[in-house]
Design an enzyme around this catalytic site. Structure first.
Site, PDB file in Angstrom:
ATOM      1  N   ASN A 182       0.752  -1.105   0.081  1.00  0.00           N
ATOM      2  CA  ASN A 182      -0.188   0.119   0.153  1.00  0.00           C
ATOM      3  C   ASN A 182       0.924   1.231   0.106  1.00  0.00           C
ATOM      4  OD1 ASN A 182      -2.527  -1.590   0.292  1.00  0.00           O
ATOM      5  ND2 ASN A 182      -1.931  -1.778   2.324  1.00  0.00           N
ATOM      6  N   GLN A 200      -2.171   2.959   2.803  1.00  0.00           N
ATOM      7  CA  GLN A 200      -1.026   2.932   3.439  1.00  0.00           C
ATOM      8  C   GLN A 200      -1.363   3.582   5.135  1.00  0.00           C
ATOM      9  OE1 GLN A 200       2.790   4.194   2.125  1.00  0.00           O
ATOM     10  NE2 GLN A 200       3.944   3.370   3.734  1.00  0.00           N
ATOM     11  N   SER A 201      -0.991   2.811   6.215  1.00  0.00           N
ATOM     12  CA  SER A 201      -1.181   3.099   7.552  1.00  0.00           C
ATOM     13  C   SER A 201      -0.013   3.402   8.632  1.00  0.00           C
ATOM     14  CB  SER A 201      -2.291   2.653   8.244  1.00  0.00           C
ATOM     15  OG  SER A 201      -1.953   1.240   8.415  1.00  0.00           O
ATOM     16  N   HIS A 238       6.379  -1.691   3.669  1.00  0.00           N
ATOM     17  CA  HIS A 238       6.251  -3.107   4.057  1.00  0.00           C
ATOM     18  C   HIS A 238       5.370  -3.849   2.901  1.00  0.00           C
ATOM     19  CE1 HIS A 238       3.146  -0.562   5.734  1.00  0.00           C
ATOM     20  NE2 HIS A 238       2.383  -1.580   5.470  1.00  0.00           N
ATOM     21  N   HIS A 283       3.109  -6.775   2.221  1.00  0.00           N
ATOM     22  CA  HIS A 283       2.195  -7.784   3.079  1.00  0.00           C
ATOM     23  C   HIS A 283       2.271  -9.029   2.212  1.00  0.00           C
ATOM     24  CE1 HIS A 283      -0.316  -4.800   5.085  1.00  0.00           C
ATOM     25  NE2 HIS A 283       0.012  -3.855   4.135  1.00  0.00           N
TER      26      HIS A 283
END
Ligand code: 5GP
Ligand code: ZN
Length: 114
Positions: free
Chosen positions: A87, A94-95, A100, A102
């Protein structure tokens, strides 16, 4: 970057269930799994998102994905199939702003994504 959650996981100052690590990447299970296997692969160095990578980072990006393949074998989903997701930014969902990958598997993945 001291206040980055994933940098703290790399530094082992906050706990995570580690799945794999090497000289460039660290992988750990997602705290809120969206599938029977949901592992995150991150670079050891702080990179905010894939959008900030440059041509010279091609090796790091490749190693991130190859680590994802290794994780699929470790988790027993290499043959059944799996999905990589990255993301990027707000609309990308994206949070956590440390790059990263997944690695999701262990169930059938729908398409298109939400
Ligand atoms: P993003 O939404 O940025 O693509 O993904 C961030 C992921 O990090 C989410 O799937 C979320 O569940 C996971 N996450 C957030 N905080 C933690 C944490 O403290 N530990 C672990 N293991 N995963 C986390
Ligand atoms: Zn970080």
């Amino acid at each position: 970057m001291n206040d980055c959650l994933f940098c703290k996981i790399v530094a082992r100052t906050i706990p995570a269930t580690l799945v794999y690590e090497d000289d460039l990447v660290v992988a750990f299970d997602d705290i809120n799994p969206q599938a029977p296997t949901h592992t995150l692969v991150i670079p050891r160095k702080h990179v905010t998102s894939i959008a900030e990578l440059e041509d010279s980072d091609v090796g790091l990006l490749g190693r991130l994905m190859l680590a994802g393949n290794k994780i699929s074998k470790l988790k027993g989903i290499a043959d059944s199939g799996y999905r990589f997701v990255i993301n990027i930014g707000e609309d990308g969902g994206q949070s956590v702003f440390h790059l990263h990958l997944h690695v999701l598997g262990g169930r059938h993945m729908a398409w298109p994504p939400g």
